[in-house]
Write a protein that holds these residues in place. Structure first.
Motif, short mmCIF file in Angstrom:
data_model
loop_
_atom_site.label_atom_id
_atom_site.label_comp_id
_atom_site.label_asym_id
_atom_site.label_seq_id
_atom_site.Cartn_x
_atom_site.Cartn_y
_atom_site.Cartn_z
N SER A 157 55.69 51.70 61.86
CA SER A 157 54.67 50.69 61.57
C SER A 157 53.33 51.08 62.20
CB SER A 157 55.12 49.33 62.09
OG SER A 157 56.31 48.90 61.46
N ALA A 158 53.38 51.56 63.43
CA ALA A 158 52.14 51.98 64.10
C ALA A 158 51.49 53.15 63.38
CB ALA A 158 52.43 52.35 65.55
N HIS A 159 52.33 54.09 62.92
CA HIS A 159 51.80 55.26 62.24
C HIS A 159 51.19 54.91 60.89
CE1 HIS A 159 54.46 58.37 64.58
NE2 HIS A 159 53.60 57.72 65.35
N VAL A 160 51.83 54.03 60.15
CA VAL A 160 51.29 53.64 58.85
C VAL A 160 49.95 52.93 59.02
CG1 VAL A 160 51.67 52.12 56.87
CG2 VAL A 160 53.53 53.56 57.70
N ARG A 161 49.84 52.07 60.00
CA ARG A 161 48.56 51.40 60.26
C ARG A 161 47.50 52.42 60.66
NH1 ARG A 161 51.98 47.69 62.87
NH2 ARG A 161 51.36 48.55 64.90
N ALA A 162 47.89 53.39 61.50
CA ALA A 162 46.94 54.43 61.93
C ALA A 162 46.47 55.26 60.75
CB ALA A 162 47.59 55.32 62.98
N ALA A 163 47.40 55.61 59.86
CA ALA A 163 47.04 56.40 58.68
C ALA A 163 46.08 55.62 57.78
CB ALA A 163 48.28 56.79 57.90
N ALA A 164 46.32 54.31 57.64
CA ALA A 164 45.47 53.48 56.79
C ALA A 164 44.05 53.37 57.35
CB ALA A 164 46.08 52.10 56.63
N ASP A 165 43.92 53.48 58.66
CA ASP A 165 42.62 53.33 59.31
C ASP A 165 41.86 54.66 59.42
OD1 ASP A 165 43.01 50.64 59.69
OD2 ASP A 165 43.78 50.85 61.74
N HIS A 166 42.50 55.75 59.02
CA HIS A 166 41.92 57.08 59.25
C HIS A 166 41.53 57.75 57.94
CE1 HIS A 166 41.20 60.75 61.54
NE2 HIS A 166 41.81 61.43 60.59
N GLU A 167 40.43 58.47 57.97
CA GLU A 167 40.03 59.32 56.85
C GLU A 167 39.70 60.71 57.39
OE1 GLU A 167 36.87 59.57 53.12
OE2 GLU A 167 36.85 57.85 54.48
N VAL A 168 40.33 61.73 56.83
CA VAL A 168 40.04 63.10 57.25
C VAL A 168 38.61 63.43 56.82
CG1 VAL A 168 40.70 65.52 57.10
CG2 VAL A 168 42.46 63.74 56.98
N SER A 169 37.79 63.88 57.76
CA SER A 169 36.40 64.19 57.45
C SER A 169 36.01 65.60 57.88
CB SER A 169 35.46 63.18 58.12
OG SER A 169 35.63 63.19 59.53
N VAL A 170 36.90 66.28 58.60
CA VAL A 170 36.58 67.61 59.11
C VAL A 170 36.98 68.67 58.10
CG1 VAL A 170 38.78 67.79 60.34
CG2 VAL A 170 36.84 69.16 61.08
N SER A 171 36.09 69.62 57.89
CA SER A 171 36.39 70.74 57.01
C SER A 171 37.23 71.78 57.75
CB SER A 171 35.10 71.39 56.51
OG SER A 171 34.34 70.47 55.74
N TYR A 172 37.91 72.61 56.97
CA TYR A 172 38.70 73.70 57.56
C TYR A 172 38.55 74.93 56.70
CZ TYR A 172 42.56 76.38 59.48
OH TYR A 172 43.31 77.38 60.05
N ALA A 173 38.20 76.06 57.31
CA ALA A 173 37.91 77.28 56.57
C ALA A 173 39.10 78.23 56.47
CB ALA A 173 36.73 78.01 57.22
N GLY A 174 40.23 77.85 57.05
CA GLY A 174 41.41 78.70 56.99
C GLY A 174 42.19 78.50 55.71
N PRO A 175 43.25 79.30 55.51
CA PRO A 175 44.05 79.19 54.30
C PRO A 175 44.87 77.91 54.27
CG PRO A 175 45.05 80.74 55.82
CD PRO A 175 43.72 80.37 56.41
N GLY A 176 44.94 77.27 53.10
CA GLY A 176 45.68 76.03 52.99
C GLY A 176 46.39 75.89 51.66
N LEU A 177 47.46 75.15 51.67
CA LEU A 177 48.21 74.80 50.46
C LEU A 177 48.42 73.31 50.42
CD1 LEU A 177 50.09 75.48 47.97
CD2 LEU A 177 51.97 75.56 49.64
N LEU A 178 48.07 72.68 49.30
CA LEU A 178 48.41 71.28 49.05
C LEU A 178 49.51 71.26 48.00
CD1 LEU A 178 48.07 68.18 49.08
CD2 LEU A 178 46.26 68.48 47.36
N LEU A 179 50.66 70.71 48.38
CA LEU A 179 51.75 70.49 47.44
C LEU A 179 51.70 69.01 47.06
CD1 LEU A 179 53.89 72.52 46.41
CD2 LEU A 179 55.52 71.42 47.94
N ALA A 180 51.27 68.73 45.84
CA ALA A 180 51.05 67.36 45.39
C ALA A 180 52.17 66.90 44.47
CB ALA A 180 49.71 67.25 44.67
N CYS A 181 52.60 65.65 44.62
CA CYS A 181 53.65 65.09 43.78
C CYS A 181 53.06 64.58 42.48
CB CYS A 181 54.38 63.97 44.52
SG CYS A 181 55.42 64.54 45.86
#
Length: 239
Positions: A157-181
């Motif tokens: 419950s604490a984590h879900v509330r924290a996720a709802a209150d957060h928005e990722v705003s930092v960029s990252y220049a390294g390699p990444g993969l998004l696996l989307a459903c």
């Protein structure tokens, strides 16, 4: 030994054949069970460790915001023999992987590969947080003792509330993969992450978010993840 606790909040899931370190970050709820099925596949790229969230042990309180979770993850991985080659996470775990990688890049000049397993820059404003938490609980073993279930529920419950209150705003220049459903808003999800990275590979897999790491769907997950890591890291043990 698989499952042996190495240090507070760090647990080894599988052994690789080199000194590389592969880290999985806690999803909402804080445990490592969702990652057990893919640990062997990840071990092809190094030793696999899970960071455990606060709140799972008796007497602990869960973190209530993402920056605190990121700080805890950074503290945990400091105990490893080498900086992580890979940071991976499902859902909230992917957000933590991204934020930890961005911190390592900015402050230590280290750029691990990042794997986002159906993670979101921000939960939708109209997200039903109670239903989201209930879906997490539905994935737990029915045999969990009552006190353990109560702690897990409080942490989730604490984590879900924290996720709802957060928005990722930092960029990252390294390699990444998004696996989307495929059952989710893939276009919006992908566009949000691409605004933060021009190095992001995107793969789409059938099905919905909460069943992503179930055994029957693991081949569809480990295939693209393994291909991405092979492209970025090469074979384990190679220079």
């Amino acid at each position: 030994m698989t499952g042996a606790v190495l240090a507070p909040k760090l647990q080894k899931l599988a052994s690789g054949r080199s000194g590389r370190q592969v880290i999985v970050l806690p999803p909402a709820g804080g445990g490592f069970l969702p990652y057990l099925g893919m640990a062997a596949a990840l071990a092809e790229h190094g030793d696999v460790h899970a960071v455990l969230a606060a709140g799972l042990a008796a007497g602990e309180e869960p973190d209530t915001d993402v920056p605190a979770m990121v700080a805890r993850c950074l503290s945990a991985i400091r105990g490893l023999p080498a900086a992580p080659a890979v940071l991976a996470g499902w859902s909230l775990g992917g957000v933590l992987a991204w934020e930890v990688a961005a911190h390592l890049d900015a402050h230590e000049g280290h750029r691990p590969a990042v794997v986002l397993l159906d993670s979101y820059v921000r939960l939708r404003p109209d997200a039903n947080l109670a239903a989201f938490t209930e879906s997490i609980v539905d994935g737990w073993p029915a045999s969990l003792p009552g006190p353990d279930r109560d702690r897990l529920l409080r942490t989730a419950s604490a984590h879900v509330r924290a996720a709802a209150d957060h928005e990722v705003s930092v960029s990252y220049a390294g390699p990444g993969l998004l696996l989307a459903c495929a059952d989710g808003p893939v276009a919006q999800q992908s566009a949000a992450w691409q605004r933060l990275s021009d190095q992001l590979r995107i793969e789409v897999v059938d099905g919905g978010h909460f069943g992503l790491l179930r055994p029957e769907r693991l081949p569809a997950v480990t295939g693209p993840v393994g291909g991405f890591l092979h492209d970025v890291l090469g074979k384990e043990g190679s220079p």
